[in-house]
Design a protein around this motif. Structure first.
Motif, PDB file in Angstrom:
ATOM      1  N   ARG A 251      -8.156  -6.867  -0.310  1.00  0.00           N
ATOM      2  CA  ARG A 251      -7.036  -6.564   0.619  1.00  0.00           C
ATOM      3  C   ARG A 251      -6.009  -6.141  -0.059  1.00  0.00           C
ATOM      4  O   ARG A 251      -5.113  -5.521   0.585  1.00  0.00           O
ATOM      5  CB  ARG A 251      -6.643  -7.893   1.177  1.00  0.00           C
ATOM      6  N   GLN A 252      -5.840  -6.588  -1.356  1.00  0.00           N
ATOM      7  CA  GLN A 252      -4.456  -6.195  -2.046  1.00  0.00           C
ATOM      8  C   GLN A 252      -4.306  -4.427  -2.280  1.00  0.00           C
ATOM      9  O   GLN A 252      -5.362  -4.008  -2.717  1.00  0.00           O
ATOM     10  CB  GLN A 252      -4.381  -6.716  -3.538  1.00  0.00           C
ATOM     11  N   GLY A 253      -3.295  -3.882  -1.769  1.00  0.00           N
ATOM     12  CA  GLY A 253      -3.162  -2.471  -2.082  1.00  0.00           C
ATOM     13  C   GLY A 253      -3.986  -1.534  -1.216  1.00  0.00           C
ATOM     14  O   GLY A 253      -3.985  -0.390  -1.404  1.00  0.00           O
ATOM     15  N   GLN A 254      -4.246  -2.239   0.038  1.00  0.00           N
ATOM     16  CA  GLN A 254      -5.282  -1.371   0.795  1.00  0.00           C
ATOM     17  C   GLN A 254      -4.531  -0.946   2.049  1.00  0.00           C
ATOM     18  O   GLN A 254      -5.053  -0.302   2.759  1.00  0.00           O
ATOM     19  CB  GLN A 254      -6.409  -2.284   1.308  1.00  0.00           C
ATOM     20  N   ALA A 255      -3.159  -1.181   2.343  1.00  0.00           N
ATOM     21  CA  ALA A 255      -2.422  -0.688   3.297  1.00  0.00           C
ATOM     22  C   ALA A 255      -2.564   0.949   3.097  1.00  0.00           C
ATOM     23  O   ALA A 255      -2.435   1.436   2.123  1.00  0.00           O
ATOM     24  CB  ALA A 255      -0.964  -1.073   3.385  1.00  0.00           C
ATOM     25  N   VAL A 256      -2.238   1.820   4.497  1.00  0.00           N
ATOM     26  CA  VAL A 256      -2.182   3.121   4.314  1.00  0.00           C
ATOM     27  C   VAL A 256      -0.663   3.286   4.334  1.00  0.00           C
ATOM     28  O   VAL A 256       0.239   2.813   4.857  1.00  0.00           O
ATOM     29  CB  VAL A 256      -2.627   3.709   5.728  1.00  0.00           C
ATOM     30  N   THR A 257      -0.322   3.990   3.170  1.00  0.00           N
ATOM     31  CA  THR A 257       1.005   4.526   2.935  1.00  0.00           C
ATOM     32  C   THR A 257       1.242   5.920   2.500  1.00  0.00           C
ATOM     33  O   THR A 257       0.123   6.553   2.324  1.00  0.00           O
ATOM     34  CB  THR A 257       1.494   3.566   1.692  1.00  0.00           C
ATOM     35  N   ASN A 258       2.477   6.451   2.608  1.00  0.00           N
ATOM     36  CA  ASN A 258       2.886   7.663   2.089  1.00  0.00           C
ATOM     37  C   ASN A 258       3.576   7.316   0.643  1.00  0.00           C
ATOM     38  O   ASN A 258       4.486   8.211   0.296  1.00  0.00           O
ATOM     39  CB  ASN A 258       3.647   8.321   3.011  1.00  0.00           C
ATOM     40  N   PHE A 259       3.416   6.433  -0.072  1.00  0.00           N
ATOM     41  CA  PHE A 259       4.312   6.136  -1.148  1.00  0.00           C
ATOM     42  C   PHE A 259       4.215   7.118  -2.486  1.00  0.00           C
ATOM     43  O   PHE A 259       5.066   7.304  -2.997  1.00  0.00           O
ATOM     44  CB  PHE A 259       3.909   4.739  -1.707  1.00  0.00           C
ATOM     45  N   LYS A 260       2.904   7.479  -2.394  1.00  0.00           N
ATOM     46  CA  LYS A 260       2.754   8.453  -3.640  1.00  0.00           C
ATOM     47  C   LYS A 260       3.794   9.690  -3.504  1.00  0.00           C
ATOM     48  O   LYS A 260       4.294  10.469  -4.507  1.00  0.00           O
ATOM     49  CB  LYS A 260       1.357   9.040  -3.884  1.00  0.00           C
ATOM     50  N   VAL A 261       4.164  10.243  -2.211  1.00  0.00           N
ATOM     51  CA  VAL A 261       4.777  11.292  -2.012  1.00  0.00           C
ATOM     52  C   VAL A 261       6.419  10.942  -1.933  1.00  0.00           C
ATOM     53  O   VAL A 261       7.204  11.645  -2.487  1.00  0.00           O
ATOM     54  CB  VAL A 261       4.284  11.993  -0.553  1.00  0.00           C
ATOM     55  N   GLN A 262       6.473   9.840  -1.316  1.00  0.00           N
ATOM     56  CA  GLN A 262       7.901   9.407  -1.240  1.00  0.00           C
ATOM     57  C   GLN A 262       8.667   8.571  -2.180  1.00  0.00           C
ATOM     58  O   GLN A 262       9.697   8.321  -2.042  1.00  0.00           O
ATOM     59  CB  GLN A 262       8.029   8.549   0.413  1.00  0.00           C
ATOM     60  N   LEU A 263       7.741   7.948  -3.065  1.00  0.00           N
ATOM     61  CA  LEU A 263       8.421   7.090  -4.200  1.00  0.00           C
ATOM     62  C   LEU A 263       8.246   7.774  -5.567  1.00  0.00           C
ATOM     63  O   LEU A 263       6.957   8.475  -5.675  1.00  0.00           O
ATOM     64  CB  LEU A 263       8.051   5.793  -3.895  1.00  0.00           C
ATOM     65  N   PRO A 264       9.018   7.600  -6.484  1.00  0.00           N
ATOM     66  CA  PRO A 264       8.695   8.059  -7.729  1.00  0.00           C
ATOM     67  C   PRO A 264       7.270   7.098  -8.540  1.00  0.00           C
ATOM     68  O   PRO A 264       7.025   6.257  -7.956  1.00  0.00           O
ATOM     69  CB  PRO A 264      10.030   7.774  -8.712  1.00  0.00           C
ATOM     70  N   ALA A 265       6.768   7.813  -9.356  1.00  0.00           N
ATOM     71  CA  ALA A 265       5.439   7.213  -9.726  1.00  0.00           C
ATOM     72  C   ALA A 265       5.559   5.806 -10.067  1.00  0.00           C
ATOM     73  O   ALA A 265       4.501   5.146  -9.743  1.00  0.00           O
ATOM     74  CB  ALA A 265       4.862   8.322 -11.024  1.00  0.00           C
ATOM     75  N   PRO A 266       6.173   5.255 -11.017  1.00  0.00           N
ATOM     76  CA  PRO A 266       6.102   4.027 -11.457  1.00  0.00           C
ATOM     77  C   PRO A 266       6.541   2.972 -10.268  1.00  0.00           C
ATOM     78  O   PRO A 266       5.684   2.217 -10.231  1.00  0.00           O
ATOM     79  CB  PRO A 266       7.441   3.886 -12.480  1.00  0.00           C
ATOM     80  N   GLN A 267       7.342   3.252  -9.405  1.00  0.00           N
ATOM     81  CA  GLN A 267       7.584   2.344  -8.140  1.00  0.00           C
ATOM     82  C   GLN A 267       6.573   2.621  -7.353  1.00  0.00           C
ATOM     83  O   GLN A 267       6.036   1.435  -6.447  1.00  0.00           O
ATOM     84  CB  GLN A 267       8.954   2.626  -7.772  1.00  0.00           C
ATOM     85  N   SER A 268       6.108   3.825  -7.120  1.00  0.00           N
ATOM     86  CA  SER A 268       4.856   3.994  -5.910  1.00  0.00           C
ATOM     87  C   SER A 268       3.659   3.236  -6.315  1.00  0.00           C
ATOM     88  O   SER A 268       3.102   2.486  -5.233  1.00  0.00           O
ATOM     89  CB  SER A 268       4.538   5.553  -5.969  1.00  0.00           C
ATOM     90  N   ALA A 269       3.306   3.084  -7.342  1.00  0.00           N
ATOM     91  CA  ALA A 269       1.974   2.197  -7.754  1.00  0.00           C
ATOM     92  C   ALA A 269       2.350   0.709  -7.724  1.00  0.00           C
ATOM     93  O   ALA A 269       1.615   0.146  -6.859  1.00  0.00           O
ATOM     94  CB  ALA A 269       1.778   2.503  -9.202  1.00  0.00           C
ATOM     95  N   LEU A 270       3.515   0.417  -7.957  1.00  0.00           N
ATOM     96  CA  LEU A 270       3.983  -1.058  -7.716  1.00  0.00           C
ATOM     97  C   LEU A 270       3.969  -1.345  -6.148  1.00  0.00           C
ATOM     98  O   LEU A 270       3.567  -2.411  -5.593  1.00  0.00           O
ATOM     99  CB  LEU A 270       5.040  -1.328  -8.369  1.00  0.00           C
TER     100      LEU A 270
END
Length: 350
Positions: free
Chosen positions: A153-172
């Protein structure tokens, strides 16, 4: 005359430093003891494994060994027949004393037993081992996460983090969210309304925070925002310590709709403008919906300019319960669990 001796001005600071050093020394000593214990158990298991292979040892020899060791060391717990078989199992499945890339000695003994007997996939087992070390999970917490299949289940949510957050924070941030979230501890049926769910989550805030995961701090519910004289209320507001940002959680007791993302996007803009400090990272939104069409959610988030995740929640558990809820203590093992087969497998206990 007073018997009180005046203290040097730096005494309080020095005392605090001493307490910290003593506490750290105690922790190092405990870790050293654990490493030695795990190494000893591995060596005993390796000896048993070798003798079984070369000399055809059977269960009766292990039972005799357990009895002899308990008689020789009555003050030491852990030399039951069952635990000796766990040692053998440990040596057999961790020949290099590691769980994947993680040194087994970083973990307490019964964390190791839990991982070896309840997680069959090596990659999954390594992931739980790493998380246990990083998050400091207790054995009961580890067992609960395995039972609730956190790995899948971990990390499986649908998100737009890769586009809207800088790389280090988007992965976390991506790894922080999961899908689905399990709210079966609320005792509510599938038809519960949003306010019922919200009230239940607040009543069971400890369980809710455990399900959200490490780093979430509760700020408030129905948090009021005022924009140009109009009032708006956020369902749940959190602050995430590791992400260093506010997290707005909105509950929807219906299937995900694109307009939900637009509403949450507005809330995130208001929080960033009115609450976020200069050194905080951009506020993140989490939409918890009864159901979602992942493709619809992906399309909806592609046109949003704030970081948002969409996940389902389950009020009634639908994940298969393949595992029991807790492991027994050393003393309970022999009475509550059946003996391991001669081939070292875990039988029906898994």
């Amino acid at each position: 005359m007073s018997d009180i001796v005046p203290l040097p001005a730096d005494y309080p600071a020095w005392l605090t430093e001493l307490k910290t050093r003593i506490h750290n020394a105690q922790q190092r000593a405990a870790l050293a003891v654990n490493r030695e214990l795990v190494l000893l158990y591995w060596q005993i298991g390796q000896d048993i494994l070798t003798r079984q292979t070369q000399q055809g040892w059977g269960a009766k020899v292990i039972e005799r060994l357990a009895r002899d060791l308990r008689e020789a060391f009555p003050e030491i717990k852990g030399f039951s027949t069952r635990n000796l078989k766990y040692m053998r199992y440990f040596a057999e499945h961790c020949p290099n004393q590691q769980i994947g890339q993680q040194p087994a000695a970083q973990l307490p003994w019964f964390h190791i037993v839990t991982l070896l007997t309840r997680v069959q996939n090596p990659n999954e087992r390594e992931w739980y081992a790493l998380q246990t070390v990083q998050q400091g999970w207790s054995r009961s917490a580890l067992d609960s996460h395995i039972k609730n299949q956190l790995f899948s289940r971990q990390g499986q949510a649908v998100t737009n983090f890769k586009v809207q957050l800088p790389a280090p924070q988007s992965a976390l941030a991506q790894e922080t969210l999961k899908d689905p979230y399990l709210f079966d501890f609320l005792g509510l049926g599938d038809e519960a309304h949003e306010r019922e769910i919200e009230n239940g989550l607040i009543r069971h805030i400890t369980h809710f925070l455990l399900e959200l995961g490490t780093g979430f701090a509760f700020v408030g519910r129905q948090h009021r925002l005022e924009v140009a004289g109009d009032e708006f209320f956020i369902d749940l507001l959190f602050y995430h310590i590791r992400l260093k940002c506010y997290v707005v959680v909105e509950l929807k007791a219906v299937a995900f709709k694109p307009e939900h993302a637009g509403q949450l996007n507005f809330y995130l803009s208001a929080v960033d403008a009115q609450i976020k400090a200069e050194d905080d990272n951009p506020t993140i939104g989490l939409l918890l919906c009864k159901t979602q069409n992942r493709l619809v959610a992906e399309y909806a988030l592609s046109g949003i300019n704030k970081p948002i995740g969409v996940a389902e929640y389950e009020l009634v558990r639908s994940l298969p319960e393949k595992l029991s809820s807790s492991l027994p203590t050393i003393e309970e093992i022999e009475q509550e669990l059946t003996d391991l087969p001669e081939d070292g497998s875990t039988g029906s206990d898994d």
